[in-house]
Write an enzyme that holds these catalytic residues in place. Sequence first.
Site, PDB file in Angstrom:
ATOM      1  N   LYS A   1       0.860  -1.190   0.000  1.00 16.33           N
ATOM      2  CA  LYS A   1       0.000   0.000   0.000  1.00 16.33           C
ATOM      3  C   LYS A   1       0.893   1.235   0.000  1.00 16.33           C
ATOM      4  CE  LYS A   1      -1.707   2.955   2.821  1.00 16.33           C
ATOM      5  NZ  LYS A   1      -1.875   4.158   1.957  1.00 16.33           N
TER       6      LYS A   1
ATOM      7  N   GLU B   1       9.634   1.672  10.882  1.00 18.76           N
ATOM      8  CA  GLU B   1      10.599   2.767  10.733  1.00 18.76           C
ATOM      9  C   GLU B   1       9.790   4.039  10.850  1.00 18.76           C
ATOM     10  OE1 GLU B   1      12.261   5.805   9.696  1.00 18.76           O
ATOM     11  OE2 GLU B   1      12.312   5.079   7.619  1.00 18.76           O
TER      12      GLU B   1
ATOM     13  N   CYS C   1      12.640  11.757   7.973  1.00 20.38           N
ATOM     14  CA  CYS C   1      12.570  11.299   9.363  1.00 20.38           C
ATOM     15  C   CYS C   1      13.919  11.366  10.050  1.00 20.38           C
ATOM     16  CB  CYS C   1      12.006   9.879   9.414  1.00 20.38           C
ATOM     17  SG  CYS C   1      12.875   8.709   8.356  1.00 20.38           S
TER      18      CYS C   1
ATOM     19  N   GLU D   1       8.460  16.109  16.186  1.00 26.95           N
ATOM     20  CA  GLU D   1       8.904  16.039  14.792  1.00 26.95           C
ATOM     21  C   GLU D   1       8.072  17.019  13.971  1.00 26.95           C
ATOM     22  OE1 GLU D   1      10.188  12.587  11.711  1.00 26.95           O
ATOM     23  OE2 GLU D   1       8.189  12.384  12.572  1.00 26.95           O
TER      24      GLU D   1
END
Length: 481
Positions: free
Chosen positions: A176, A251, A288, A388
């Site tokens: 996906k 991750e 990231c 973040e």
Amino acid sequence: MAAPATTRTGHLINGKTSYGDENDVIEVLNPANEQVIGTVPVGTQADVDAAVAAARAAFPAWADTSAEERAAVVRRISEGITARRDEIARQISAEVGVPITFATKVQATLPAATSAGVADLIASGEFRFTEEIGNSLIVREPIGVVGAITPWNYPLHQIMAKLAPALATGCTVVLKPSEVAPLNTGILAEIIAEAGVPDGVVNIVHGTGPVVGAAIAEHPDVDMVSFTGSTRAGRAVSAAASETIKRVALELGGKSANVILDDLDEAGLTKAVKLGVANAFINGGQSCNAWTRMLVPASRHDEAVELAIAAAAKYVPADPADSATRLGPMVNEQQRDRVVGFIRAGAEAGATLAYGGPEKPDDLDEGFYVRPTVFAGVTEDMPIAQEEIFGPVLSVMPYDDTDDAVRIANNSLYGLAGAVFSDSDERALEVAKRLRTGQVDINGGAFNPLAPFGGYKQSGNGREFGAYGIEEFLEVKSIQR
């Protein structure tokens, strides 16, 4: 003016392309001009069921294929990506908004490099599927059907980080891709077919996370889920997968620290700050592993801030299709608003806005652009130091001594990446060993596509790339004799 041409990308299930209900589609926007550039179908539970059934049926024959033959297929996929590099770069630049130069050098090149690395490890025999321990034969076998759920920021790179080792180990895949940047998978589907991947071995289902992603994670015939994305979404995937006790590799997010030590001369500090800003703003800051916290000795804080301002000034928001552009737009309106919100929150929390700000960049009436921003005097309790942001926002943070720097760097829910700069490689290495994070670059060390990539703490679990990435897709059997 006529509407721009759009790309129609469909599901790939058991070797066949399907488009679902033509009236029920997800539109894909170019973030530089906010124009629709393509559509994908809205996937359903039934689509996931069909894809998983195809992958399950294809698994026995693919798992029985020799490792050498599987490696050859992965190599052909890598070569196919290389052959269509420029086309892939244009597509990803249009979907994500990253500058075309970066899209060509990284977004369309790295997937081929990491895939070739997997093929090399298998074909050379360096990675061993069997070993002897005493009277036991240890056999590594493919885990089965893998559900791969991937993000938009490095769309093809993250797909191949999962697809290459899964295929090389004998697994079959239900993918996906992100609904934000899914059009590049149309090119990948053609490459997969040309590489000779049998029907059903790789299946692609488009759609949203709450529907398609959840259906993959929950599915009883999916043996493993490999997910890359936000920590929030990773929690949801883990919870959904827990019902069937399947393996989950994650991750997730990061808030990486760039620790600049106190022994650098003026030239060394200039280099460390310049590279630090470049890494913080890479891919528009939508990485990231970006070094979004710059830790500097308190006595050199102001000097580092001035250097950061000078470096940030070179990142002028502009059209990503221009080869001179270094900073494109955020991927969509939601991401733009999120970044702007953090910039405002940083100022409200008492950080000094040294460069940039929440205002829309000049002369850019269309597109989801933000100003590259540098904050000074950031303390570790501020939201911009802990959360973040996923945009071109750098926090410069002063520290007292090396122990204080390590403490600040480790004071995070995350542990994905980081950096250390020092006049001494040995001293940098000692500090790097103290950081609770999955990867650390010292003095500008280059990315290694064969080294393991992954995080500590809430940055996830498991590793990607090279031999460590291959191992994620294998079960281990012990046979005593």
